[in-house]
Scaffold this active site. Structure first.
Site, short mmCIF file in Angstrom:
data_model
loop_
_atom_site.label_atom_id
_atom_site.label_comp_id
_atom_site.label_asym_id
_atom_site.label_seq_id
_atom_site.Cartn_x
_atom_site.Cartn_y
_atom_site.Cartn_z
N SER A 106 0.83 -1.20 0.00
CA SER A 106 0.00 0.00 0.00
C SER A 106 0.87 1.25 0.00
O SER A 106 1.92 1.29 0.65
CB SER A 106 -0.87 0.01 1.26
OG SER A 106 -1.49 1.27 1.44
N TYR A 129 -1.99 5.83 -4.65
CA TYR A 129 -3.01 6.88 -4.59
C TYR A 129 -2.41 8.09 -5.29
O TYR A 129 -1.23 8.39 -5.11
CB TYR A 129 -3.34 7.26 -3.14
CG TYR A 129 -4.21 6.25 -2.43
CD1 TYR A 129 -5.54 6.06 -2.80
CD2 TYR A 129 -3.71 5.50 -1.36
CE1 TYR A 129 -6.34 5.15 -2.14
CE2 TYR A 129 -4.51 4.58 -0.70
CZ TYR A 129 -5.82 4.41 -1.09
OH TYR A 129 -6.61 3.50 -0.44
N THR A 155 -5.40 2.75 -7.45
CA THR A 155 -6.72 2.73 -6.80
C THR A 155 -7.55 3.89 -7.35
O THR A 155 -7.13 5.05 -7.28
CB THR A 155 -6.57 2.83 -5.28
OG1 THR A 155 -5.89 1.67 -4.81
CG2 THR A 155 -7.93 2.91 -4.59
N LYS A 230 -7.58 -0.63 -10.08
CA LYS A 230 -8.27 -1.31 -8.97
C LYS A 230 -9.47 -0.49 -8.51
O LYS A 230 -9.31 0.66 -8.09
CB LYS A 230 -7.29 -1.52 -7.81
CG LYS A 230 -7.92 -2.16 -6.56
CD LYS A 230 -6.84 -2.41 -5.50
CE LYS A 230 -7.40 -3.09 -4.28
NZ LYS A 230 -8.08 -2.15 -3.37
N HIS A 254 -13.16 -1.88 -2.61
CA HIS A 254 -12.31 -1.33 -1.54
C HIS A 254 -12.66 -1.98 -0.20
O HIS A 254 -12.71 -1.31 0.84
CB HIS A 254 -12.49 0.19 -1.46
CG HIS A 254 -11.27 0.94 -0.99
ND1 HIS A 254 -10.57 1.80 -1.79
CD2 HIS A 254 -10.62 0.93 0.20
CE1 HIS A 254 -9.55 2.31 -1.09
NE2 HIS A 254 -9.56 1.79 0.12
#
Length: 367
Positions: A106, A129, A155, A230, A254
């Site tokens: 992440s 992100y 994402t 995603k 999510h």
């Protein structure tokens, strides 16, 4: 107590973790309908096993974006793993490498891309992100490339953070001894205490709400790494993902943490697979707790699955050994499901091996 399935780790994690941390990992958005549905929906898909097939040898190996892995079960990106266990992402990376599968790190990890790479060899993807400050994004992508990460997982379902009421009640904030390690040098590694969720405030301040398909193209100009999108749950967006050059799609809601009352990912998987028309691989995350779930996803056209919460809960319960055990249990269950369904390799798993409630015609009751 001997752990015999993946779900048993959650109760242990709940006992061991501070309430704020457990709630952050476990909760979903608003009424948490989708949170429950992500798991429940798998139970509405039943098997049509084939018998009298020689299943003495079963091959689980597969290829993802050209990388050979031992099974179609991979680790999804989950944030701030050192809240679960002091070794956090280091332990997860080692467990994934030992299982010969892929770990996704992440952006909001409590260990940096470089630190995770230092654990040794392994195939790793980097979840991204997109921040308002694009130079931050460019730096992150460069660092991921240099650290040997093999793909970017973008994402796309988080222009704003979903309303997670447990985090608001708990005034969730990253514990003071931890930082978002990838952002430490950019002075973006800390989260301020607020009167609601510290993460929601952080996202509102940093993450770019104007993110659009043209940014997928922009990302391709700054990196040669393949980009997985995603957060796709419709055929329309699947077609756009193909059109804009995505290397693959992760069907994801999510972990039911963004928009409540979207369908379970397993319910929309087939729609997305059909729209992708075999041009790019489609993966699934959300609600996978059994080897039977993995089989059902592959029968509906997924190229593999990603697991998130099972990693966090097993990490909290038993560190690296816990994550290894979760991967091994899912592998063993999946292999058994294949054997009992008459499938010797992944390519033998077909749509005919399952029946869904939408396949079965509704039978009107006699009056």
């Amino acid at each position: 107590m001997e752990i015999t399935n993946v779900s048993e780790y959650e109760a242990i994690a709940k006992q061991k973790l501070p309430k704020m941390v457990y709630d952050y990992y476990a909760s979903g958005a608003e009424d948490q309908w989708t949170l429950k549905e992500n798991q429940r929906a798998f139970s509405r898909i039943l098997f049509r096993p084939r018998i009298l097939i020689d299943v003495s040898k079963i091959d689980l190996r597969t290829t993802v974006l050209g990388f050979n892995i031992s099974m179609p079960i991979m680790i999804a990106p989950t944030a701030m793993q050192k809240m679960a266990h002091p070794e956090g992402e280091y332990a997860t990376a080692r467990a994934a490498a030992a299982a010969d599968t892929i770990m996704t790190l992440s952006s909001w990890a409590t260990s940096s891309a470089e630190e995770v790479a230092s654990t040794g060899p392994g195939i790793r993807f980097f979840q991204l992100y997109v921040y308002k400050d694009r130079s931050v994004v460019t730096q992150l992508v460069r660092r991921a490339e240099r650290a040997g990460f093999k793909a970017i997982v973008l994402t796309v379902d988080t222009p704003r953070l979903g309303r997670r009421e447990a985090d608001i009640k708990n005034r969730f904030v990253l514990p003071p001894n931890l930082t978002l390690k990838n952002f430490e040098d950019l002075d973006l590694g800390k989260m301020d205490k607020t009167n609601d969720s510290g993460l929601a405030s952080y996202v509102a301040g940093q993450v770019d709400q104007s993110l659009s398909w043209k940014d997928v193209k922009w990302l391709q100009t700054i990196t040669k790494l393949p980009i997985l999108v995603k957060g796709v749950i419709t055929a329309e967006d699947a077609r756009l993902a193909v059109q804009y050059g995505a290397a693959g799609i992760v069907v994801s809601n999510h972990g039911a943490r963004q928009l409540d009352y979207v369908p379970a990912t397993i319910m929309v998987l087939e729609e997305v697979v059909k729209a992708a028309q075999g041009r790019i691989p489609v993966f699934l995350d959300g609600g996978v707790r059994r080897g039977t779930d993995v089989f059902k996803a592959l029968a509906l056209g997924a190229s593999g699955v990603f697991i998130g919460r099972p990693v966090l809960f097993s990490l909290a319960a038993d560190g690296e050994a816990g994550v290894r055990k979760v991967l091994q249990m899912l592998r063993d269950e999946f292999e058994l499901t294949m054997a009992l369904s008459g499938c010797r390799s992944l390519k033998e798993i077909t749509r005919n091996h399952i029946v869904t409630e939408w396949d079965r015609p509704r039978i009107a009751p006699r009056l």
